[in-house]
Design a protein around this motif. Structure first.
Motif, mmCIF file in Angstrom:
data_model
loop_
_atom_site.group_PDB
_atom_site.id
_atom_site.type_symbol
_atom_site.label_atom_id
_atom_site.label_comp_id
_atom_site.label_asym_id
_atom_site.label_seq_id
_atom_site.Cartn_x
_atom_site.Cartn_y
_atom_site.Cartn_z
ATOM 1 N N ASP A 74 0.838 -1.196 0.000
ATOM 2 C CA ASP A 74 0.000 0.000 0.000
ATOM 3 C C ASP A 74 0.878 1.253 0.000
ATOM 4 O O ASP A 74 1.780 1.397 0.826
ATOM 5 N N LYS A 75 0.605 2.151 -0.941
ATOM 6 C CA LYS A 75 1.425 3.355 -1.101
ATOM 7 C C LYS A 75 1.437 4.208 0.168
ATOM 8 O O LYS A 75 2.490 4.692 0.599
ATOM 9 N N ALA A 76 0.280 4.399 0.786
ATOM 10 C CA ALA A 76 0.206 5.216 1.997
ATOM 11 C C ALA A 76 1.040 4.608 3.123
ATOM 12 O O ALA A 76 1.722 5.328 3.864
ATOM 13 N N LEU A 77 1.005 3.285 3.255
ATOM 14 C CA LEU A 77 1.773 2.609 4.289
ATOM 15 C C LEU A 77 3.273 2.751 4.020
ATOM 16 O O LEU A 77 4.053 3.077 4.916
ATOM 17 N N LYS A 78 3.675 2.530 2.758
ATOM 18 C CA LYS A 78 5.099 2.683 2.408
ATOM 19 C C LYS A 78 5.556 4.126 2.604
ATOM 20 O O LYS A 78 6.653 4.365 3.116
ATOM 21 N N ASP A 79 4.714 5.083 2.232
ATOM 22 C CA ASP A 79 5.062 6.499 2.420
ATOM 23 C C ASP A 79 5.205 6.833 3.901
ATOM 24 O O ASP A 79 6.130 7.536 4.302
ATOM 25 N N HIS A 80 4.280 6.322 4.717
ATOM 26 C CA HIS A 80 4.305 6.593 6.154
ATOM 27 C C HIS A 80 5.625 6.145 6.785
ATOM 28 O O HIS A 80 6.183 6.830 7.636
ATOM 29 N N TYR A 81 6.111 4.973 6.373
ATOM 30 C CA TYR A 81 7.339 4.429 6.938
ATOM 31 C C TYR A 81 8.575 4.774 6.099
ATOM 32 O O TYR A 81 9.669 4.296 6.393
ATOM 33 N N GLU A 82 8.370 5.607 5.066
ATOM 34 C CA GLU A 82 9.462 5.985 4.161
ATOM 35 C C GLU A 82 10.204 4.743 3.683
ATOM 36 O O GLU A 82 11.435 4.664 3.695
ATOM 37 N N CYS A 89 9.118 -1.994 4.074
ATOM 38 C CA CYS A 89 7.994 -1.564 4.910
ATOM 39 C C CYS A 89 7.805 -2.539 6.075
ATOM 40 O O CYS A 89 7.602 -2.110 7.212
ATOM 41 N N LYS A 92 10.524 -1.864 8.629
ATOM 42 C CA LYS A 92 10.369 -0.616 9.373
ATOM 43 C C LYS A 92 9.114 -0.576 10.242
ATOM 44 O O LYS A 92 9.093 0.093 11.274
ATOM 45 N N ALA A 93 8.065 -1.278 9.841
ATOM 46 C CA ALA A 93 6.781 -1.200 10.545
ATOM 47 C C ALA A 93 6.641 -2.213 11.675
ATOM 48 O O ALA A 93 5.905 -1.968 12.632
#
Length: 124
Positions: A74-82, A89, A92-93
């Motif tokens: 998910d783009k939003a999840l990848k963006d959130h965790y850079e 992801c 990092k998550a």
């Protein structure tokens, strides 16, 4: 009809399980992986000229491929965790212990069981 044949004809490989992640106070949904998915993950995690497998990357890829919810792509999840990709992801998550818990569950759901369990089943 033979019992083994009957069992195979009535079986499905579309298996899912919910795994509770206490820190996040939610369940993740994982699905069983087939041999092709595992081999693709192994190929992606193979590094160097010697053909060695990066075990940590392999495990993260198994989590990515088995996760029905959440979707680590998910783009939003990848963006959130850079994160650079879905495996990054996961790294990092999730805490290392959470990753291990998911991997153990994925492998069990995919038919890999402990030798002790196999021996006990064989006795019965």
């Amino acid at each position: 009809m033979a019992k083994g044949l009957e069992a195979l004809l009535g079986a499905t490989t579309d298996l899912q399980e919910e795994i509770y992640i206490p820190r996040l106070k939610t369940h993740f949904t994982i699905k069983a992986l087939d041999e092709d998915s595992i081999e693709r993950a192994r190929a992606q995690a193979t590094t160097g000229k010697d053909g060695s497998v990066d075990g940590a990357l392999f495990n993260r890829l198994l989590i990515v491929k088995s996760a029905a919810d959440p979707d680590f792509n998910d783009k939003a999840l990848k963006d959130h965790y850079e994160a650079s990709d879905a495996a990054d992801c996961v790294r990092k998550a999730l805490l290392p212990g959470e990753q291990t818990r998911l991997i153990q569950s994925v492998l069990a759901l995919s038919g890999f069981v402990e030798d002790a369990e196999l021996v006990e089943d064989a006795k019965n």
